[in-house]
Design a protein around this motif. Structure first.
Motif, PDB file in Angstrom:
ATOM      1  N   ILE A 116      16.697 -29.402   4.117  1.00  0.00           N
ATOM      2  CA  ILE A 116      15.352 -28.906   4.434  1.00  0.00           C
ATOM      3  C   ILE A 116      15.226 -27.510   3.859  1.00  0.00           C
ATOM      4  O   ILE A 116      16.018 -26.620   4.181  1.00  0.00           O
ATOM      5  N   GLY A 153       8.228 -35.261   6.762  1.00  0.00           N
ATOM      6  CA  GLY A 153       8.314 -35.283   8.217  1.00  0.00           C
ATOM      7  C   GLY A 153       6.946 -35.356   8.859  1.00  0.00           C
ATOM      8  O   GLY A 153       6.487 -36.420   9.288  1.00  0.00           O
ATOM      9  N   ARG A 154       6.273 -34.230   8.885  1.00  0.00           N
ATOM     10  CA  ARG A 154       4.995 -34.166   9.597  1.00  0.00           C
ATOM     11  C   ARG A 154       3.948 -35.092   8.994  1.00  0.00           C
ATOM     12  O   ARG A 154       3.167 -35.708   9.734  1.00  0.00           O
ATOM     13  N   GLY A 178       7.727 -29.224   3.764  1.00  0.00           N
ATOM     14  CA  GLY A 178       6.397 -28.824   3.309  1.00  0.00           C
ATOM     15  C   GLY A 178       5.896 -29.548   2.075  1.00  0.00           C
ATOM     16  O   GLY A 178       4.893 -29.146   1.501  1.00  0.00           O
TER      17      GLY A 178
HETATM   18  C1  LIG Z   1       7.939 -33.752  15.928  1.00  0.00           C
HETATM   19  C2  LIG Z   1       9.052 -33.266  15.070  1.00  0.00           C
HETATM   20  C3  LIG Z   1      10.369 -33.384  15.492  1.00  0.00           C
HETATM   21  C4  LIG Z   1      11.415 -32.926  14.701  1.00  0.00           C
HETATM   22  N1  LIG Z   1      12.697 -33.074  15.144  1.00  0.00           N
HETATM   23  C5  LIG Z   1      13.697 -32.655  14.381  1.00  0.00           C
HETATM   24  C6  LIG Z   1      15.043 -32.792  14.816  1.00  0.00           C
HETATM   25  O1  LIG Z   1      15.314 -33.299  15.914  1.00  0.00           O
HETATM   26  N2  LIG Z   1      16.046 -32.358  14.009  1.00  0.00           N
HETATM   27  C7  LIG Z   1      15.777 -31.793  12.775  1.00  0.00           C
HETATM   28  O2  LIG Z   1      16.715 -31.418  12.071  1.00  0.00           O
HETATM   29  N3  LIG Z   1      14.518 -31.655  12.344  1.00  0.00           N
HETATM   30  C8  LIG Z   1      13.483 -32.059  13.106  1.00  0.00           C
HETATM   31  N4  LIG Z   1      12.217 -31.893  12.664  1.00  0.00           N
HETATM   32  C9  LIG Z   1      11.983 -31.257  11.351  1.00  0.00           C
HETATM   33  C10 LIG Z   1      11.772 -32.333  10.302  1.00  0.00           C
HETATM   34  O3  LIG Z   1      12.919 -33.116  10.147  1.00  0.00           O
HETATM   35  C11 LIG Z   1      11.438 -31.728   8.935  1.00  0.00           C
HETATM   36  O4  LIG Z   1      12.522 -30.963   8.513  1.00  0.00           O
HETATM   37  C12 LIG Z   1      10.268 -30.821   8.965  1.00  0.00           C
HETATM   38  O5  LIG Z   1       9.209 -31.473   9.598  1.00  0.00           O
HETATM   39  C13 LIG Z   1       9.934 -30.350   7.545  1.00  0.00           C
HETATM   40  O6  LIG Z   1       9.514 -31.417   6.753  1.00  0.00           O
HETATM   41  P1  LIG Z   1       7.947 -31.668   6.537  1.00  0.00           P
HETATM   42  O7  LIG Z   1       7.400 -30.415   5.960  1.00  0.00           O
HETATM   43  O8  LIG Z   1       7.827 -32.859   5.625  1.00  0.00           O
HETATM   44  O9  LIG Z   1       7.358 -31.937   7.902  1.00  0.00           O
HETATM   45  C14 LIG Z   1      11.155 -32.333  13.447  1.00  0.00           C
HETATM   46  C15 LIG Z   1       9.830 -32.203  13.019  1.00  0.00           C
HETATM   47  C16 LIG Z   1       8.793 -32.659  13.812  1.00  0.00           C
HETATM   48  C17 LIG Z   1       7.383 -32.505  13.294  1.00  0.00           C
END
Ligand SMILES: Cc1cc2nc3c(=O)[nH]c(=O)nc-3n(C[C@H](O)[C@H](O)[C@H](O)COP(=O)(O)O)c2cc1C
Length: 130
Positions: free
Chosen positions: A30, A84-85, A63
């Motif tokens: 990440i 993720g989101r 992101g």
């Molecule tokens: C609801 C939610 C729960 C998450 N839970 C975890 C988690 O338990 N462990 C982790 O390493 N990252 C967790 N994340 C972070 C995501 O794995 C990811 O790194 C983060 O959302 C960035 O990616 P994105 O920009 O595509 O959302 C979580 C994110 C969200 C939105």
């Protein structure tokens, strides 16, 4: 939230080299892609040293959207991109990307609540015409 390292690049490269010895299939990283320049989020190429060091498949996240995700793969900056989101808010994200369709916006206020449905499985799929 405030985890920092004095030399994240050296640490990352060290970790990549260390896990190479175990023939690890993939590394999912990440990125802290949140440097703001003139009110705009800029994407530093912070993963490149790890990318070069790691011998398996690299999965980058943090992101990304459709365009910059595609570009990251096309540029060979990473092998794969994970979401993720956007995936949380768009249960049919691959289909939406394929069609370049509009995305549901995620609701940050329901990210970390105990309800198993609200903000997790209640985001709408694309309307399909029959
Ligand atoms: C609801 C939610 C729960 C998450 N839970 C975890 C988690 O338990 N462990 C982790 O390493 N990252 C967790 N994340 C972070 C995501 O794995 C990811 O790194 C983060 O959302 C960035 O990616 P994105 O920009 O595509 O959302 C979580 C994110 C969200 C939105």
């Amino acid at each position: 939230m405030e985890a920092v390292d004095s030399n994240p690049e050296a640490l990352g490269v060290h970790m990549a080299n260390a896990i190479n010895k175990f023939n690890i299939l993939y590394l999912h990283v990440i990125e802290p892609r949140m440097i703001e320049v003139n009110g705009k989020l800029e994407t530093p190429h912070s993963l490149l040293p790890m990318r070069k060091a790691f011998q398996g498949t690299l999965i980058a996240s943090g992101g990304y959207g459709r365009e910059d995700g595609n570009k990251a793969v096309a540029d060979n900056y990473t092998d794969l991109v994970s979401f993720g989101r956007l995936f949380l808010a768009n249960p049919d994200l691959p289909r939406r990307f394929e069609l370049d369709a509009p995305l549901n916006k995620y609701n940050r206020s329901t990210f970390y609540i105990s309800d198993p449905v609200l903000g997790y499985t209640d985001y709408p799929f694309l309307e399909t015409s029959t």
